[in-house]
Design a protein around this motif. Sequence first.
Motif, PDB file in Angstrom:
ATOM      1  N   GLY A  46      -4.384   0.214   4.326  1.00  0.00           N
ATOM      2  CA  GLY A  46      -3.097   0.668   4.862  1.00  0.00           C
ATOM      3  C   GLY A  46      -3.299   1.695   5.960  1.00  0.00           C
ATOM      4  O   GLY A  46      -4.159   1.532   6.839  1.00  0.00           O
ATOM      5  N   ASP A  47      -2.521   2.782   5.905  1.00  0.00           N
ATOM      6  CA  ASP A  47      -2.594   3.788   6.968  1.00  0.00           C
ATOM      7  C   ASP A  47      -3.411   5.012   6.560  1.00  0.00           C
ATOM      8  O   ASP A  47      -3.171   6.118   7.033  1.00  0.00           O
ATOM      9  N   VAL A  48      -4.402   4.840   5.671  1.00  0.00           N
ATOM     10  CA  VAL A  48      -5.285   5.960   5.311  1.00  0.00           C
ATOM     11  C   VAL A  48      -6.334   6.171   6.403  1.00  0.00           C
ATOM     12  O   VAL A  48      -6.532   7.283   6.887  1.00  0.00           O
ATOM     13  N   GLY A  67      -1.837  11.265   0.979  1.00  0.00           N
ATOM     14  CA  GLY A  67      -2.121  12.025   2.200  1.00  0.00           C
ATOM     15  C   GLY A  67      -1.238  11.556   3.351  1.00  0.00           C
ATOM     16  O   GLY A  67      -0.443  12.312   3.883  1.00  0.00           O
ATOM     17  N   HIS A  68      -1.356  10.277   3.728  1.00  0.00           N
ATOM     18  CA  HIS A  68      -0.436   9.697   4.724  1.00  0.00           C
ATOM     19  C   HIS A  68       0.963   9.657   4.111  1.00  0.00           C
ATOM     20  O   HIS A  68       1.944  10.047   4.735  1.00  0.00           O
ATOM     21  N   THR A  69       1.034   9.170   2.885  1.00  0.00           N
ATOM     22  CA  THR A  69       2.236   9.289   2.048  1.00  0.00           C
ATOM     23  C   THR A  69       1.748   9.656   0.644  1.00  0.00           C
ATOM     24  O   THR A  69       0.587   9.387   0.307  1.00  0.00           O
ATOM     25  N   THR A 109       0.823  -1.220   0.000  1.00  0.00           N
ATOM     26  CA  THR A 109       0.000   0.000   0.000  1.00  0.00           C
ATOM     27  C   THR A 109       0.850   1.260   0.000  1.00  0.00           C
ATOM     28  O   THR A 109       0.491   2.244  -0.636  1.00  0.00           O
ATOM     29  N   HIS A 110       1.961   1.244   0.769  1.00  0.00           N
ATOM     30  CA  HIS A 110       2.825   2.430   0.799  1.00  0.00           C
ATOM     31  C   HIS A 110       4.206   2.056   1.312  1.00  0.00           C
ATOM     32  O   HIS A 110       4.412   0.942   1.795  1.00  0.00           O
ATOM     33  N   GLY A 111       5.128   3.017   1.205  1.00  0.00           N
ATOM     34  CA  GLY A 111       6.543   2.672   1.376  1.00  0.00           C
ATOM     35  C   GLY A 111       7.078   2.611   2.784  1.00  0.00           C
ATOM     36  O   GLY A 111       8.281   2.432   2.963  1.00  0.00           O
ATOM     37  N   HIS A 112       6.248   2.742   3.817  1.00  0.00           N
ATOM     38  CA  HIS A 112       6.769   2.663   5.180  1.00  0.00           C
ATOM     39  C   HIS A 112       7.264   1.262   5.503  1.00  0.00           C
ATOM     40  O   HIS A 112       6.684   0.272   5.050  1.00  0.00           O
ATOM     41  N   PHE A 113       8.338   1.217   6.340  1.00  0.00           N
ATOM     42  CA  PHE A 113       9.024  -0.061   6.568  1.00  0.00           C
ATOM     43  C   PHE A 113       8.118  -1.125   7.178  1.00  0.00           C
ATOM     44  O   PHE A 113       8.268  -2.315   6.891  1.00  0.00           O
ATOM     45  N   ASP A 114       7.142  -0.716   7.998  1.00  0.00           N
ATOM     46  CA  ASP A 114       6.307  -1.733   8.662  1.00  0.00           C
ATOM     47  C   ASP A 114       5.311  -2.366   7.685  1.00  0.00           C
ATOM     48  O   ASP A 114       4.687  -3.377   7.988  1.00  0.00           O
ATOM     49  N   HIS A 115       5.184  -1.777   6.497  1.00  0.00           N
ATOM     50  CA  HIS A 115       4.295  -2.318   5.465  1.00  0.00           C
ATOM     51  C   HIS A 115       5.073  -3.028   4.351  1.00  0.00           C
ATOM     52  O   HIS A 115       4.548  -3.926   3.703  1.00  0.00           O
ATOM     53  N   ALA A 116       6.322  -2.577   4.131  1.00  0.00           N
ATOM     54  CA  ALA A 116       7.076  -3.059   2.968  1.00  0.00           C
ATOM     55  C   ALA A 116       8.387  -3.751   3.320  1.00  0.00           C
ATOM     56  O   ALA A 116       9.062  -4.275   2.435  1.00  0.00           O
TER      57      ALA A 116
HETATM   58 ZN   LIG Z   1       2.489   4.297   7.212  1.00  0.00          ZN
END
Ligand SMILES: [Zn+2]
Length: 209
Positions: free
Chosen positions: A150-152, A131-133, A55-62
């Motif tokens: 994700g984090d939306v 928005g979040h990223t 969903t997005h590039g933050h480490f806890d997701h990717a």
């Molecule tokens: Zn995030």
Amino acid sequence: MKLVIIPVTPLQQNCSLLICESTGKATLVDPGGDPARLKSTVEAHGAQPERLLITHGHFDHAGAAAELAEFWGIPIEGPHRDDEFLLDSIPEWCRQFGHPMGQIFRPDRWLEDRDEVIFGEERLMTYHCPGHTPGHVIFFHPGDKLAFVGDVLFRGGIGRTDLGRGNHAQLLDSIQNRLLPLGDDVRFVPGHGPMSTFGEERRSNPFIR
Ligand SMILES: [Zn+2]
Ligand SMILES: [Zn+2]
């Protein structure tokens, strides 16, 4: 479609294992960490991963995407190209959180708004929700009325916009004009915490009223 939620990383990020019940083919949305646990869960369900979705590039997701893509020999799809700068910061974030080192990667396919992603006989629709990223995408399964956001949006909350290149107005716009129109009866898996429905959040979430 079968859904198994596996919280990973010290941030308890909800990695979703989705299995096409007629073929056994699967995808994982946001394999952020704990690769050994993700491998054993996939194995326990007898599923065959076909692709990884981010969903997005933050480490806890990717963070575990590169290792798992190589292990299963499958492609990584997402996020949107505007999150490229975040993928480069995965090792730095892991160091800061004392998390096992995630690898920098480039997806095999950057996703755009309304791109379709397929595994087995299942189809998910992509929506670009910045928005979040800036490059955040969400995935929607129209048949099961199920979204992976994700984090939306969270149950009772919304994504932070104080991290690199977040934008509060853009986040609210993504929620109002991308997520909520999918329907009050749509259930969603947020990046962290319990599931909810868009209707429940539209009625009771103090951040979007
Ligand atoms: Zn995030
Ligand atoms: Zn997160």
